[in-house]
Design an enzyme around this catalytic site. Structure first.
Site, PDB file in Angstrom:
ATOM      1  N   ARG A 102      -1.258  21.680   1.001  1.00 50.34           N
ATOM      2  CA  ARG A 102      -0.773  20.974   2.230  1.00 50.34           C
ATOM      3  C   ARG A 102      -0.150  22.226   3.032  1.00 50.34           C
ATOM      4  NH1 ARG A 102       3.443  16.088   2.814  1.00 50.34           N
ATOM      5  NH2 ARG A 102       1.674  14.987   2.513  1.00 50.34           N
ATOM      6  N   HIS A 129      -5.287  14.247   7.544  1.00 53.62           N
ATOM      7  CA  HIS A 129      -4.709  13.766   6.600  1.00 53.62           C
ATOM      8  C   HIS A 129      -5.703  12.962   5.592  1.00 53.62           C
ATOM      9  CE1 HIS A 129      -1.754  13.065   3.446  1.00 53.62           C
ATOM     10  NE2 HIS A 129      -0.892  12.525   4.100  1.00 53.62           N
ATOM     11  N   GLN A 132      -4.772  10.453   2.759  1.00 51.37           N
ATOM     12  CA  GLN A 132      -3.840   9.172   3.173  1.00 51.37           C
ATOM     13  C   GLN A 132      -4.981   7.841   3.881  1.00 51.37           C
ATOM     14  OE1 GLN A 132      -0.401   8.528   3.411  1.00 51.37           O
ATOM     15  NE2 GLN A 132      -1.232   6.825   3.788  1.00 51.37           N
ATOM     16  N   ASP A 224       3.137   5.835  12.703  1.00 55.43           N
ATOM     17  CA  ASP A 224       3.510   7.093  11.882  1.00 55.43           C
ATOM     18  C   ASP A 224       4.634   7.677  12.631  1.00 55.43           C
ATOM     19  OD1 ASP A 224       3.699   9.282  10.152  1.00 55.43           O
ATOM     20  OD2 ASP A 224       1.979  10.224  11.042  1.00 55.43           O
ATOM     21  N   CYS A 264       2.252   5.196   6.899  1.00 54.96           N
ATOM     22  CA  CYS A 264       1.695   6.194   5.901  1.00 54.96           C
ATOM     23  C   CYS A 264       2.993   6.833   4.921  1.00 54.96           C
ATOM     24  CB  CYS A 264       1.115   7.493   6.346  1.00 54.96           C
ATOM     25  SG  CYS A 264       2.082   8.316   7.476  1.00 54.96           S
ATOM     26  N   ARG A 292      -2.232   5.606  -2.852  1.00 49.19           N
ATOM     27  CA  ARG A 292      -2.700   7.106  -2.965  1.00 49.19           C
ATOM     28  C   ARG A 292      -2.938   7.386  -4.206  1.00 49.19           C
ATOM     29  NH1 ARG A 292      -0.124  10.206   0.800  1.00 49.19           N
ATOM     30  NH2 ARG A 292      -1.523  11.579   0.125  1.00 49.19           N
TER      31      ARG A 292
HETATM   32  N1   CP Z   1       2.191   9.873   3.414  1.00 51.13           N
HETATM   33  C1   CP Z   1       2.433  11.042   2.574  1.00 51.13           C
HETATM   34  O1   CP Z   1       1.561  11.894   2.734  1.00 51.13           O
HETATM   35  O2   CP Z   1       3.690  11.239   2.146  1.00 51.13           O
HETATM   36  P1   CP Z   1       4.473  12.649   1.520  1.00 51.13           P
HETATM   37  O3   CP Z   1       4.526  13.596   2.795  1.00 51.13           O
HETATM   38  O4   CP Z   1       5.507  12.030   0.893  1.00 51.13           O
HETATM   39  O5   CP Z   1       3.257  13.222   0.773  1.00 51.13           O
HETATM   40  N1  NVA Z   2       2.349  12.922  10.648  1.00 51.05           N
HETATM   41  C1  NVA Z   2       3.322  13.103   9.702  1.00 51.05           C
HETATM   42  C2  NVA Z   2       2.825  12.686   8.216  1.00 51.05           C
HETATM   43  C3  NVA Z   2       3.511  12.657   6.947  1.00 51.05           C
HETATM   44  C4  NVA Z   2       3.002  11.965   5.833  1.00 51.05           C
HETATM   45  C5  NVA Z   2       3.456  14.542   9.328  1.00 51.05           C
HETATM   46  O1  NVA Z   2       2.422  15.482   9.408  1.00 51.05           O
HETATM   47  O2  NVA Z   2       4.428  14.901   9.028  1.00 51.05           O
END
Ligand code: CP
Ligand code: NVA
Length: 307
Positions: A102, A129, A132, A224, A264, A292
């Protein structure tokens, strides 16, 4: 497929295979049928942004498949003191069987994938993502019994989650309408190549600024956060820009009566979604979060089992 960096990299058949394997794994988990296909395998987890769902579901998922997880905090690795990604990726490939990354810029994930000989799984970048999107589509199929011909309406920021949703809708024959404020539309290049995919599967992609128009007859309403991780400084400005782009009761009246409410997570109630919509009868957000786990187990099996 060696890595999972974007949905675009998958074929429709690969997406469908992950969906059916996820259903099988979910059923097995419910019946407590434990087999351990990934026994002896280790999943590395390199997270440069916070995470609840991704981190915990991957960690639990690898345990349930018989393997183990090792968290790799940036601050504890030599990468924090300047060791290159190329060297780190090659060294870790000698110990570990796959790594979930990440990070910020998408090209960082690509750099890991280029140098690692093991699978790199994108656990979120600024642009994509994919894990997701797989869970989202799995949830929609579970609830609606089909994907083709449905209309998904995405409300708000044309961000990483939106990009992966566009790509997966295009591959699975879902029509997607995005309602975004001017200047916050999804990336043009991503949309252009998704349109090519959508044509093959008989679906449509449209980007509008009028939310009410986009939401008409929606089978799924999805939103989101208005400010993603890394955009904290823009939060205040974005509150003003996005204020009319909210998933709420009024919007649900425009959509199909049985429209799914999806997010999400994490959610900011009162911003992109109301508490009422989150907790209402159309909401599937917690099933979505659970899924997930099942879909990522399928991804790990497909990427790691043959190693
Ligand atoms: N939706 C999602 O990826 O959540 P987190 O940021 O908690 O991993
Ligand atoms: N768009 C958001 C998604 C979090 C799961 C971010 O990148 O923070």
């Amino acid at each position: 497929m060696k890595d999972l960096l974007t949905i675009h990299d998958l074929t429709t058949e690969e997406v469908e295979d992950i969906l059916s394997l996820s259903a099988e794994l979910k059923e097995k988990q419910k019946n407590r049928q434990m087999d351990c296909p990934l026994i002896g395998k280790t999943l590395g987890m390199f997270f440069e942004k916070p995470s609840t769902r991704t981190r915990v579901s991957f960690e639990v998922g690898i345990y349930q498949l018989g393997g183990q997880a090792i968290v790799l905090p940036v601050s504890d690795l030599q990468i924090g003191r300047g060791e290159t990604i190329a060297d780190t990726a090659r060294v870790l490939s000698r110990y570990i069987d796959a790594i979930v990354i990440r990070t910020f810029e998408h090209k960082i994930a690509e750099e890991w994938a280029e140098h690692a000989s093991i699978p790199i799984i994108n656990g979120l970048t600024d642009m994509h993502h994919p894990c997701q999107a797989l869970a989202d589509i799995f949830t929609i199929k579970e609830k609606k019994g089909r994907l083709k011909g449905l209309k998904l309406v995405y409300i708000g920021d044309g961000n990483n989650v939106a990009h992966s949703l566009i790509e997966i809708c295009a591959k699975t024959g879902i029509d997607i309408s995005l309602a975004c404020p001017k200047g916050y539309e999804p990336d043009k290049k991503i949309v252009k190549s998704a349109i090519e995919d959508a044509k093959k599967h008989g679906s449509r992609i449209e980007i509008l600024s009028n939310l009410q128009k986009a939401a008409k007859d929606a089978d799924v309403l999805y939103t989101d956060v208005w400010a993603s991780m890394g955009q904290e400084k823009e939060h205040k400005k974005r509150l003003k820009i996005f204020k009319d782009y909210q998933l709420n009761k009024k919007l649900l009246k425009i959509a199909s009566p049985d429209a799914l409410v999806m997010h999400c997570l994490p959610a900011h109630r009162g911003e992109e979604i109301t508490g009422e919509a989150m907790e209402g009868p159309n909401s599937v957000v917690f099933d979505q979060a659970e899924n997930r786990l099942h879909t990522q187990k399928a991804v790990m099996l497909r990427l790691m089992a043959a190693l």
